[in-house]
Design a protein around this motif. Structure first.
Motif, PDB file in Angstrom:
ATOM      1  N   GLN A 157      -8.820 -10.546  -1.292  1.00  0.00           N
ATOM      2  CA  GLN A 157     -10.107 -11.195  -1.555  1.00  0.00           C
ATOM      3  C   GLN A 157     -11.111 -10.765  -0.484  1.00  0.00           C
ATOM      4  N   PRO A 158     -12.409 -10.801  -0.789  1.00  0.00           N
ATOM      5  CA  PRO A 158     -13.419 -10.485   0.236  1.00  0.00           C
ATOM      6  C   PRO A 158     -13.221 -11.377   1.460  1.00  0.00           C
ATOM      7  N   GLY A 159     -13.239 -10.767   2.616  1.00  0.00           N
ATOM      8  CA  GLY A 159     -13.068 -11.496   3.864  1.00  0.00           C
ATOM      9  C   GLY A 159     -11.626 -11.709   4.276  1.00  0.00           C
ATOM     10  N   GLU A 160     -10.696 -11.471   3.378  1.00  0.00           N
ATOM     11  CA  GLU A 160      -9.272 -11.621   3.712  1.00  0.00           C
ATOM     12  C   GLU A 160      -8.867 -10.500   4.664  1.00  0.00           C
ATOM     13  N   GLU A 161      -8.170 -10.874   5.722  1.00  0.00           N
ATOM     14  CA  GLU A 161      -7.725  -9.886   6.722  1.00  0.00           C
ATOM     15  C   GLU A 161      -6.220  -9.931   6.853  1.00  0.00           C
ATOM     16  N   PRO A 162      -5.569  -8.807   6.977  1.00  0.00           N
ATOM     17  CA  PRO A 162      -6.138  -7.479   6.759  1.00  0.00           C
ATOM     18  C   PRO A 162      -6.333  -7.224   5.265  1.00  0.00           C
ATOM     19  N   PRO A 163      -7.261  -6.314   4.919  1.00  0.00           N
ATOM     20  CA  PRO A 163      -7.439  -6.006   3.502  1.00  0.00           C
ATOM     21  C   PRO A 163      -6.178  -5.330   2.935  1.00  0.00           C
ATOM     22  N   ARG A 164      -5.932  -5.581   1.668  1.00  0.00           N
ATOM     23  CA  ARG A 164      -4.772  -4.978   0.991  1.00  0.00           C
ATOM     24  C   ARG A 164      -5.252  -4.105  -0.158  1.00  0.00           C
ATOM     25  N   TRP A 165      -4.599  -2.951  -0.299  1.00  0.00           N
ATOM     26  CA  TRP A 165      -4.961  -1.967  -1.319  1.00  0.00           C
ATOM     27  C   TRP A 165      -3.698  -1.513  -2.042  1.00  0.00           C
ATOM     28  N   ASP A 166      -3.839  -1.093  -3.284  1.00  0.00           N
ATOM     29  CA  ASP A 166      -2.761  -0.416  -4.004  1.00  0.00           C
ATOM     30  C   ASP A 166      -3.259   0.962  -4.402  1.00  0.00           C
ATOM     31  N   LEU A 167      -2.430   1.960  -4.165  1.00  0.00           N
ATOM     32  CA  LEU A 167      -2.731   3.315  -4.633  1.00  0.00           C
ATOM     33  C   LEU A 167      -2.090   3.470  -6.009  1.00  0.00           C
ATOM     34  N   LEU A 168      -2.941   3.633  -7.014  1.00  0.00           N
ATOM     35  CA  LEU A 168      -2.474   3.843  -8.388  1.00  0.00           C
ATOM     36  C   LEU A 168      -2.307   5.337  -8.623  1.00  0.00           C
ATOM     37  N   ASP A 169      -1.318   5.716  -9.401  1.00  0.00           N
ATOM     38  CA  ASP A 169      -1.018   7.131  -9.629  1.00  0.00           C
ATOM     39  C   ASP A 169      -0.830   7.380 -11.124  1.00  0.00           C
ATOM     40  N   TRP A 170      -1.545   8.373 -11.658  1.00  0.00           N
ATOM     41  CA  TRP A 170      -1.462   8.731 -13.073  1.00  0.00           C
ATOM     42  C   TRP A 170      -0.045   9.114 -13.478  1.00  0.00           C
ATOM     43  N   ALA A 171       0.736   9.649 -12.565  1.00  0.00           N
ATOM     44  CA  ALA A 171       2.113  10.059 -12.877  1.00  0.00           C
ATOM     45  C   ALA A 171       3.010   8.855 -13.172  1.00  0.00           C
TER      46      ALA A 171
END
Length: 150
Positions: free
Chosen positions: A38-52
């Motif tokens: 969420q905005p402001g949430e620390e640390p930020p979390r990301w997912d790398l999506l892959d077409w494969a």
């Protein structure tokens, strides 16, 4: 995406529209990040999506054709050989251009075959691929000779 741009009055018939229809974004951007925190949430979390990975395809297609900028690099990592999945912390360090802006720019330039464009950026080279589709380079003398003489 093309229909949305046409309805918004951003895109008109012609070579730019044809380039947008011809260039598959999932080929040029086979991986992209989506923010999971969420905005402001620390640390930020990301997912790398892959077409494969078939499980990621629907979400990746929505990102690629949604019209917004696509997040392509996290914390300065290399763009090749990345393993899909979660990331924590850091920041996004490269993204693609917004499609509306790119379409408008390309139409304003009114490029013609053989014209050259210098595109300096750090993204996924989607705009450069569109330049080439709109204004393909003229063949060199060597290429012309090969076409004629085989």
């Amino acid at each position: 995406m093309v229909a949305r741009l046409e309805e918004a009055g951003v895109l008109r018939p012609g070579p730019v529209r044809n380039a947008l229809l011809a260039i598959r974004r999932e080929v040029l951007i086979p991986q992209a990040y989506v923010r999971r925190s969420q905005p402001g949430e620390e640390p930020p979390r990301w997912d790398l999506l892959d077409w494969a990975e078939p499980a990621y395809r629907d979400e990746l297609l929505a990102l690629l054709y949604g019209g917004e900028s696509v997040l392509v690099q996290h914390a300065g990592e290399r763009l090749l050989g990345r393993v899909p999945g979660p990331r924590s912390g850091g920041a996004i360090t490269a993204m693609s251009s917004v499609v509306d802006m790119t379409a408008g720019l390309l139409q304003s330039l009114d490029l013609r075959p053989g014209q050259r464009v210098l595109d300096i950026g750090t993204g996924a080279a989607v705009t450069a691929a569109k330049y080439r589709a709109v204004a393909p380079p003229e063949p060199t003398l060597r290429q012309l000779r090969r076409m004629v003489y085989g």
